[in-house]
Scaffold this motif. Structure first.
Motif, short mmCIF file in Angstrom:
data_model
loop_
_atom_site.label_atom_id
_atom_site.label_comp_id
_atom_site.label_asym_id
_atom_site.label_seq_id
_atom_site.Cartn_x
_atom_site.Cartn_y
_atom_site.Cartn_z
N ILE A 144 0.85 -1.18 -0.11
CA ILE A 144 0.06 0.26 -0.05
C ILE A 144 0.99 1.28 0.02
N ASP A 145 0.51 2.06 -0.90
CA ASP A 145 1.39 3.36 -1.05
C ASP A 145 2.13 3.96 0.13
N PHE A 146 3.29 3.89 0.19
CA PHE A 146 4.02 4.52 1.41
C PHE A 146 4.69 5.82 1.23
N ARG A 147 3.99 6.51 0.09
CA ARG A 147 4.86 7.85 0.13
C ARG A 147 4.42 8.64 1.35
N PRO A 148 5.14 9.91 1.66
CA PRO A 148 4.82 10.43 2.93
C PRO A 148 3.43 11.16 3.14
N LEU A 189 12.35 7.21 -0.20
CA LEU A 189 12.78 5.87 -0.34
C LEU A 189 12.06 5.03 -1.11
N ARG A 190 12.66 4.59 -2.04
CA ARG A 190 11.59 3.63 -3.19
C ARG A 190 11.65 2.10 -2.62
N ASP A 191 12.74 1.94 -1.94
CA ASP A 191 12.63 0.43 -1.36
C ASP A 191 13.51 0.60 -0.27
N TYR A 192 13.89 -0.75 0.36
CA TYR A 192 14.73 -0.76 1.50
C TYR A 192 16.14 -0.22 1.11
N SER A 193 16.55 0.83 2.06
CA SER A 193 17.56 1.63 2.07
C SER A 193 18.12 2.01 3.47
N LEU A 194 19.40 2.27 3.29
CA LEU A 194 19.94 2.62 4.65
C LEU A 194 20.39 4.12 4.66
N SER A 195 20.24 4.78 3.48
CA SER A 195 20.56 6.21 3.53
C SER A 195 19.62 7.02 4.52
N GLN A 196 18.67 6.65 4.85
CA GLN A 196 17.79 7.39 5.68
C GLN A 196 17.61 6.33 6.99
N PRO A 220 15.90 -1.42 -4.93
CA PRO A 220 16.60 -2.73 -5.69
C PRO A 220 16.71 -2.21 -7.31
N ASN A 221 17.57 -1.38 -7.50
CA ASN A 221 18.02 -0.85 -8.79
C ASN A 221 19.35 -1.31 -9.24
N MET A 222 19.53 -0.87 -10.55
CA MET A 222 20.63 -1.20 -11.44
C MET A 222 21.99 -0.57 -10.57
N GLY A 223 21.78 0.79 -10.45
CA GLY A 223 22.90 1.54 -9.69
C GLY A 223 23.46 1.26 -8.52
N ASN A 242 10.59 2.34 3.85
CA ASN A 242 10.35 2.67 2.79
C ASN A 242 9.25 3.80 2.65
N GLY A 243 9.65 4.85 1.73
CA GLY A 243 8.79 5.91 1.76
C GLY A 243 9.36 7.05 2.71
N LYS A 244 10.43 6.86 3.23
CA LYS A 244 10.80 8.19 4.15
C LYS A 244 11.42 9.19 3.36
N SER A 245 10.98 10.49 3.62
CA SER A 245 11.28 11.39 2.64
C SER A 245 12.71 12.09 2.90
N PHE A 246 13.32 12.77 1.90
CA PHE A 246 14.43 13.19 2.11
C PHE A 246 14.64 14.12 0.92
N THR A 247 15.59 15.26 1.08
CA THR A 247 15.68 16.35 0.36
C THR A 247 17.13 16.49 -0.04
N ILE A 248 17.27 16.67 -1.58
CA ILE A 248 18.75 16.84 -2.09
C ILE A 248 18.62 18.29 -2.89
#
Length: 797
Positions: free
Chosen positions: A392-396, A434-441, A568-571, A421-427
């Protein structure tokens, strides 16, 4: 993985051990080398003597799946004692011989396994021989001398008075004894493994005199998936898990434990068609896994797979399925009802759907959850039912809908919430998520925080799917060596009162130094973060190198915070193996371009680069109508902004900053490894290889996207000098990528963990890296020179 052989209690713990005299100093798991020490497997360059790359070249080669073999066949213990260490005045010593381990046998195998493990640990890791001696009673434990006394608070009168719940334990020491007292057998078991961890960190069988630590478990359950594969759970992996503080596994993902395939075989819904491709489960394999796991004190959780249609017939079918599963597998501790397999009517995450539709969907899904809860608890009220509305849509901005789902759940269920997943960040004033499982946030996501608040109002216990050592962000790296960032997440989990965890998805559990650090944080009265990091750095790299290593870890933790590529991307997973495409490449496998079959439905690989799943391949639009690099940057960050505002330059800027921060740490990390004691060298070098490969992934991600952006600029540029300048940049990028890929190949031939992620096995292999090298050489030696001379490229002809 079914294991039919029967072993003695000692064999069960130490299968394939060759004895103390034959133990090599190695990285936690012993076993023979799987290739010749000087085998380069296609790596062309020869590094200068004394350089770090030379140290990597001199390491034994590993073929793909070599680490799988080590993890499944060899003892989990290895020599760890530093014979130069001497006890301080305030430390007690377990002597090399003469001590006993005293315990009172029970009907449970859990303590038997843990006690035998302790004996093996002392012998193999410390060179200490300890005899096991069973007792009819431990009532006089205070008078026992020259021994380790192990028992529950009922078995040790007067001990463990502060213990409150399952998995709590107390450790006491004096000159003549070590006491391990558990609230229950689980607490006693984890107390034994914590004793081993304390001695391992010390590097010698020394403990503080008059130690008294009372440790309360912070989690009811900690579970994970296996890194090795879908149902691959050898005994050695189970043993590693409990040593790292886990007491649960999530098995049979996407398949009913009893093998029922009603939904997968009969439904025409989109997700049912995907489930049809999932392996069938063998109930006998599940029974075997449950039995073996129980010996280690590990609880088994599984999914229930069902498409609920809201009709009387669908409800009856679901009730029948739950009854059959619970009766057939009474030992299963709980059921995870993940929307990817347990859903209402039509699958989807609600992206773009109206509020009324989503609320109706939530109500019907909650009804299906209630059916499972009723049937489970009618048979066994202790079964845990864990609904997980992942899709279910996890955008902020969707907190209200996510909370609505919590309100639909039955009281006696425990929501399993996706943590980050869905945690916002600003650049640069651009907001992404966050589009999926990540540690950056760190997390939690805004929607998760709102759900926790809603669950707390209902006094519901909250579990969370939360990565704690590995992630889809760099999921083909075996773990992320960013301990400061991980520790902040651990602290946030405790702050938000999460009581149970699923700590990996398909990147899975495999032993590593981050998972060992994580284990300490799951009980109270842990050493401080600084103490743990100093001890871990010393254990891996040697005492004299710890400051270099700790500083490097700080740089790595700063670097991951800068990474804009999430999920889970190419990059973050296959950039190392992704070519820089200057021209449309030749086909490498079959195609369906002219067939009556739809290639999007039958082909999961890109026929121009078929070495991994197509979603992991960055492939240009050779019609030059779409800037796929810009498209990628938007998708990987979740940034939604006007089309005339470019995201790619900002994306590349932050990616480069992350790679630069990694390099600052790697300078120290390499130095620490090269100057580490000989006994630590192999493990230390491997730690650096992991961090280097993570940085190479960042740099290759940058190169792939920048190269494509420049290719489009070159194709559109009309001025000859302008075209030449662009080609100069592209050539420089390609040369750097060639050198980087050579080093990536070297790393992959020395550590078979690199590139593996069990959803699709190896995302890149030594073979595919060699193919990439060939493409890069062709680009540099033929395609770019032809473009410079004005010759037509293949896609221009």
């Amino acid at each position: 993985m079914t294991q039919k052989n029967k072993y003695s209690r000692r064999d069960f713990v130490v299968k394939s051990t060759k004895g103390l005299a034959g133990i090599a100093v190695s990285a936690r798991i012993s076993g023979p080398d799987t290739a010749g020490a000087n085998e380069r497997k296609g790596y062309a360059a020869v590094a200068p003597p004394g350089s770090f790359n030379a140290a990597v070249e001199n390491m034994p080669g590993e073929k793909p799946y070599a680490y799988h073999k080590k993890l499944s066949e060899y003892t989990i213990h290895s020599w760890q004692r530093n014979n130069r260490f001497q006890p301080a005045k305030n430390e007690m010593v377990v002597p090399d011989k003469g001590w006993k381990l005293m315990y009172k046998p029970t009907r449970s195998a859990v303590l038997d396994v843990a006690i035998e493990d302790a004996k093996v640990f002392f012998e193999i890791s410390m060179g200490v021989l300890i005899d096991i001696e069973s007792q009819h009673s431990l009532a006089n434990w205070k008078r026992m001398k020259s021994c380790i006394v192990v028992g529950t608070r009922e078995q040790l009168p007067g001990c463990g008075k502060e213990l409150k719940r399952s998995k709590d334990y107390e450790i006491l020491t004096n000159d003549q004894q070590i006491i391990i007292c558990g609230f229950d057998e689980a607490g006693t078991m984890f107390g034994i493994y914590n004793l081993e961890a304390r001695i391992s960190l010390k590097g010698a069988p020394f403990l503080p005199k008059n130690l008294k630590t009372v440790r309360h478990s912070l989690y009811d359950t900690r579970m994970a998936l296996s890194w090795m594969g879908w149902m691959e759970w050898p005994d050695q992996l189970l043993s590693h898990l409990v040593h790292d503080g886990f007491d649960g596994i999530f098995a049979s993902v996407y398949a009913n434990p009893n093998g029922d395939r009603t939904t997968a075989s009969t439904s025409t819904d989109f997700y049912a068609r995907l489930l049809y491709q999932v392996r069938g489960q063998d109930p006998a394999v599940m029974k075997d896994l449950i039995k073996r796991s129980a010996r280690f004190g590990i609880k088994v959780y599984t999914p229930i797979i069902w498409q609920y249609l809201g009709t009387p017939e669908s409800e009856a079918g679901l009730r029948k399925l739950v009854q059959e599963i619970v009766h057939q597998f009474p030992e299963i501790r709980g059921y995870i009802l993940l929307t990817e397999g347990f859903w209402y009517k039509k699958w989807g995450g609600g992206h773009g759907a109206g509020k009324a539709y989503l609320q109706e969907w939530a109500e019907h899904w909650g009804k299906a959850v209630a059916i499972v809860e009723e049937e489970c608890h009618r048979i066994d009220p202790s079964i845990e039912v864990l609904p997980w509305e992942y899709n279910i849509d996890f955008r902020p901005q969707n907190s209200d809908i996510k909370q609505y789902f919590i309100r639909q759940l039955p009281d006696r269920t425990m929501p399993l919430l996706t943590w980050e997943n869905g945690k916002s960040f600003t650049i640069d004033n651009m907001q992404g998520y966050l589009r999926d499982y990540s540690l950056s946030q760190i997390g939690p996501a805004e929607v998760t925080s709102a759900q926790i608040e809603e669950a707390n109002k209902r006094q519901m216990k909250v579990y969370s799917k939360v990565d704690t050592f590995t992630s889809w962000q760099y999921g083909t790296i075996p773990y992320l060596p960013c301990p400061y960032q991980w520790f902040e997440r651990y602290e946030a989990l405790e702050k938000y009162g999460v009581k149970g965890t699923l700590e990996s998805w398909s990147s899975g559990y495999k032993p590593n130094f981050i998972s060992r650090l994580r284990a300490w944080t799951c009980w109270s009265d842990a050493p401080s973060k600084d103490e743990l990091l100093a001890a871990a750095a010393s254990a891996i790299f040697g005492e004299q190198q710890k400051n270099l290593v700790i500083t490097a870890w700080d740089h790595f933790s700063r670097a991951i915070r800068l990474v804009p590529d999430t999920g889970p991307n190419m990059g973050t997973n296959s950039a190392i193996g992704n070519p820089l495409f200057f021209e449309e490449p030749p086909l490498r496998t079959l195609t369906y371009h002219h067939s009556w079959e739809d290639p999007s439905k039958v082909q999961h690989v890109n026929p121009y680069w078929p070495f991994t799943v197509s979603r992991m391949v960055f492939y240009p639009d050779f019609s030059n109508n779409t800037n796929k690099a810009e498209q990628y940057a938007r998708s990987a960050t979740g940034i939604e902004i006007r089309n005339d505002t470019a995201v790619l330059p900002v994306f590349l800027k932050y990616l480069q900053q992350a790679a630069d921060e990694m390099e600052e740490g790697l300078k120290l990390y390499r130095k620490a490894a090269l100057e580490s004691p000989e006994a630590n060298r192999t493990e230390a070098v491997k730690e650096v290889i992991v961090a280097e490969q993570m940085q190479r992934m960042m740099l290759s991600d940058h190169a792939v996207l920048q190269f494509e952006d420049l290719r489009l600029q070159w194709a559109r540029e009309q001025n000859a000098m302008g075209k030449k300048a662009i080609l100069d940049k592209m050539e420089a990028i390609a040369r750097e990528e060639l050198a980087r890929t050579e080093l990536s190949l070297l790393a992959a031939t020395r550590d078979s963990r690199l590139g593996f992620q069990f959803e699709q096995d190896y995302v890149y292999t030594p073979y595919s890296l060699k193919e990439k090298i060939n493409v890069l050489k062709e680009t540099l030696n033929k395609q770019i020179p032809a473009a410079r001379s004005g010759g037509a490229t293949e896609w221009e002809k």
